[in-house]
Write an enzyme that holds these catalytic residues in place. Structure first.
Site, short mmCIF file in Angstrom:
data_model
loop_
_atom_site.label_atom_id
_atom_site.label_comp_id
_atom_site.label_asym_id
_atom_site.label_seq_id
_atom_site.Cartn_x
_atom_site.Cartn_y
_atom_site.Cartn_z
N LYS A 1 49.14 14.96 36.46
CA LYS A 1 48.88 14.96 37.86
C LYS A 1 50.07 15.77 38.38
O LYS A 1 49.74 16.76 39.60
CB LYS A 1 49.13 13.40 38.49
CG LYS A 1 47.98 12.72 38.22
CD LYS A 1 48.53 11.22 38.75
CE LYS A 1 47.24 9.95 38.29
NZ LYS A 1 47.53 9.06 39.00
N VAL B 1 49.82 6.18 31.45
CA VAL B 1 49.65 5.04 30.88
C VAL B 1 49.85 5.13 29.25
O VAL B 1 49.48 4.20 28.51
CB VAL B 1 48.29 4.20 31.32
CG1 VAL B 1 48.39 3.77 32.49
CG2 VAL B 1 47.16 5.62 31.13
N SER C 1 48.50 10.53 33.46
CA SER C 1 48.90 10.73 34.84
C SER C 1 49.94 11.71 34.90
O SER C 1 50.50 12.19 35.85
CB SER C 1 49.67 9.22 35.45
OG SER C 1 48.28 8.36 35.81
N TYR D 1 38.52 16.20 35.29
CA TYR D 1 39.82 15.22 35.32
C TYR D 1 40.09 14.57 33.85
O TYR D 1 41.34 14.30 33.76
CB TYR D 1 39.63 14.08 36.37
CG TYR D 1 40.57 13.25 36.68
CD1 TYR D 1 41.76 13.60 37.44
CD2 TYR D 1 40.66 11.85 36.24
CE1 TYR D 1 42.81 12.77 37.64
CE2 TYR D 1 41.78 11.28 36.55
CZ TYR D 1 42.79 11.62 37.35
OH TYR D 1 43.94 10.70 37.50
N TYR E 1 54.25 5.20 40.05
CA TYR E 1 53.78 4.32 40.30
C TYR E 1 54.39 3.50 41.50
O TYR E 1 55.33 3.89 42.12
CB TYR E 1 52.89 3.38 39.51
CG TYR E 1 52.10 4.27 38.24
CD1 TYR E 1 51.23 5.21 38.31
CD2 TYR E 1 52.58 3.73 36.83
CE1 TYR E 1 50.72 5.95 37.49
CE2 TYR E 1 51.79 4.55 35.78
CZ TYR E 1 50.91 5.64 36.33
OH TYR E 1 50.26 6.09 35.20
#
Lengths: 307, 307, 307, 307
Positions: C66, C261, C63, C191, C243
């Site tokens: 991102k 993660v 993540s 992705y 998150y």
């Protein structure tokens, strides 16, 4: 056809499941019940009653009262007004959920069997005061059961009145959205008394019989409620009668029924008889675990499903 | 008892509501339908068919196929396995909702009539390949309808296959949670063909008749599905048959029925007859607006509610 | 001001929390990590690097990627186009939730840090093919880190590609609502490669430094992204970076940061330095439990909160 | 640096947006406001005040009071106790939503800026009675604003007390889950008075200045609240200060701020100055539409974003 011996055998079988259940304990009066109690009465239109277990036990109606209040309110206000304030759709949510009220527009309880809907129904009971409205409801219950001695448990009503924070939360939400407009404390007074009306499973069976006979009391031939009202009530008993286990109940048992957290169940086998059950051990959805099992045994043995 | 003239009059009355509806237009093949079409057939166990409107119109099953696939899968896999993957509870949510899958643990579609549940059911149709599984389903449909010429619309199947993004989203969600484990494109191939099976409202009525007769074909006396399978299907038709309008449908009409976005409705009046309807103008929940009205007129006039 | 000895002491303290965490194990490659690993690097604009723990370990971005993809896409497409497809609001829901997409109209991911939003962002990376788009992203990452040897883990990318059912579910949901319109398998290819880009915590710290310096590489004085892009990215790192623990992180730590993660964290202390952390033991929200503790110790000791 | 002329020009520009907004009208007192009003004050630590518009207008704090009550309660009870009852996470839901309380376990308001959280905070204001607790809050407000004449609008408090059904619903929900345990009517009395405290935008700016100076009054050098309390409040002003537009506000404006449905905004530019705004035309999320525009103009012109 149905014998007491058979019924007693079913009761013994169903009792085995008591160990998987739990008595409601949010108020002391309910917590004192013995989870191993299980009694049943079948009330036939010829006046015969077949029963098993200790049928002298009294049980408060709790959510069972929702279906009786609905019948009264449909007569008081008419279908159109009632369903302007309460919907007709079953829901996969728990009976005390508030989330759906917010998500669905306009804020209207999905059906009269979840708490939000039942509060809206009780709000519509006609009468000049809480006392008068409760008296009207109580007289209706007594007439349905053919038992003028039925009354309510002041201890249970008082306990629930003092702790019903979630129901007050639902009431204020409904008041915000114009579904109810009376004083919330007055409505809570009426609602907790309604839930605390108590009777034996024989009384429950007798009321079930009236629904089974399309609203007609077979002993007096009096039409206690219009056929359409009885039909609407039985429909809700099938689609939403046992909380969010109603779908499974319809598949497995298929008898119009309404349960309460006191462990009572009122059921109506259309055209045939009424059933009253008291078994206080509850499953995780709030239904009598032994009572549901007992109904399943009876329904399967005698093919009573309406489907 | 039921005359064609009467039926034609009901059709005329119900057609007035077409103006409040809208033909499904997410694929061109459906969008071409005439919203003013309305046809109905009542199939009696003595072989008589009473109909009204142009019954030569063919309609794709769409969601009506869910109830037939469920019957097949209950025979293929048994109740226990089927209900390990799909629940039995009605839901207040729309048929294509994904939110509840996430909120309720474990992720299990609430019932086999919402899309997520229907996809899980189609996943369970037995067979070595998509071709074999579809062939088995199609043969079952033909047998139920007593019509070996029934087939599917390749144009509709292809269109839906190309645009079914939401159903793919549901499939992958189910795959993530172990409800399905086949290739999603293969399942979509099978599912879109299943939805594209097409027939007239007379065929629909004949299939409805088999459900009405507890799974028995009255003309051959052959039990097409076990009584319990027919009963379970009819129960779902009542609790979840017309999407999140099922509760209202049960109250107002009370006949086991399953609708599709093509405007078709299959209904079964227990012990009496099957009904097939085609009326492509839809209400905002995806049910035939004229078809529902027509069923209501018939149910009220002849007191057909099972409640 | 900051010494290696001090940092090593903080690392020892933070490591105590590894026992309360759990390594991600949804793909084998991540499950092999040692939960007791913990390394950190602080990259200063004068070129000094202070580190502690084994900084040769490589960590996949997951993540963390991102925020880098967002920076690239803001440059590729401009603010207006990006925020037409993705919102700016934090959410109390888990990063992989799909429910909110359905509840909020129109269906638009709430922000680019939840999976749905990140997929929409990656969809917007410019280029004629997946290969070209990935190459552009990889070159951007290398440039930010000043390390032309950075590449991606084919094993991790492949594993995630094969098991990313939930992300495919999100993609098809977005495709249904017109947020993305490319082939889902192609987007998943891109992705999963993006998430599998791997580097050391020193590389992470160097990228953090560029964000800390408002997009400017202090060693070349090159503006790697417009100031506004760096500012927007840092804002999201505060409001949604870790998150649904972002609010608590802002209160307790208050440093713009993005976690993955794999146990990596990239942080940017505005105007001062970048931080890279690798600690694979995760808390229940998916953030490095030791890494978060380490950041908290550093932030409190040196008063690094931006608030 | 900042001149009154410039500010007046910004006010003129921002006023153009009044036509897209709507004055709050759920109580008559708020509905009487003129949507075209817009005033602003900037309070500098050297005592200079730059203003524009009619700064004699008084505005009730409404939700702005949440941030001041939070500061008081953090001092009264300590971080640990406060955050045992209220969370720290922003939410994508509207400020008055109840659904999330039910979905997230245990039932704990996500943050102190949504109504449910603010009610829990006000519940924690120390004191032997509602009168004493309100007096303590009012004295704190007066001290922060350096204005001993500040009081509350009895008309607004009374109106809100009579119509706050949704807040009562939230209170009872919180009471059911043990978050609050006082009498709901008493809490509503305190909360509606808190919301009805009124002041000019100059007072608001002066309070903003104290937050900007880390809790220190620059004119007396008195620390009005511990630095950590000021920091926590500013963090919430960024992550949740303007309802579910907070994310966009952080991106576009980036100044810690808290708004109210009366059209007031209190903002704190860290280390530099406080801002008070009054513009009663609201956008659809309940924030002053002209006030937000005005803040955006100022933030962009002077690069005031903290990111």
């Amino acid at each position: 056809m149905y014998t007491k011996a058979e019924l007693e055998q079913f009761v013994e079988q169903a009792k085995q499941y008591a160990r998987y259940g739990k008595v409601a304990d949010y108020i002391p009066a309910l917590g004192k019940a013995d989870p191993n109690d299980l009694s049943i009465a079948i009330y036939l239109p010829d006046g015969n009653v077949i029963d098993a277990g200790d049928t002298t036990h009294k049980v408060t109606l709790q959510s069972i009262s929702k279906i009786i209040a609905l019948a009264l309110v449909l007569m008081d206000r008419g279908e159109q007004e009632v369903f302007r304030k309460v919907g007709m759709e079953p829901t996969g949510d728990p009976f005390n959920s508030i989330a759906k009220l917010e998500e669905v527009q306009p804020a209207k309880p999905l059906n009269p069997m979840i708490n939000a809907g039942a509060l809206a129904v009780t709000h519509m009971i006609a009468g000049a005061s809480v006392a008068e409205r409760f008296e009207r409801l109580l007289q209706f219950v007594r007439k349905l059961a053919g038992n003028p001695t039925i009354t309510y448990s002041q201890e249970v009503a008082q306990s629930e009145f003092e702790t019903a924070f979630l129901n007050r939360s639902l009431c204020y939400f409904l008041k915000q959205h114009g579904i109810i407009n009376e004083d919330v404390e007055e409505l809570m007074d009426l609602y907790t008394k309604q839930c605390a009306i108590e009777m034996t499973c024989i009384d429950l069976a007798r009321i079930g019989l009236v629904f089974a006979m399309d609203g007609c009391d077979p002993f007096t031939d009096e039409q206690m409620m219009p056929l359409d009202v009885a039909r609407i009530c039985k429909t809700f008993m099938v689609t939403c009668g046992v909380y969010n286990a109603s779908g499974e109940f319809a598949i497995k048992i298929g008898i119009p029924a309404k349960s309460g957290v006191s462990g009572g169940i009122l059921a109506a086998v259309p055209g045939r008889f009424g059933i009253g059950i008291f078994g206080p051990a509850l499953d995780d959805k709030g239904n009598s675990i032994t009572g549901m099992k007992l109904l399943e045994l009876i329904s399967k043995t005698y093919s009573l499903s309406i489907f």
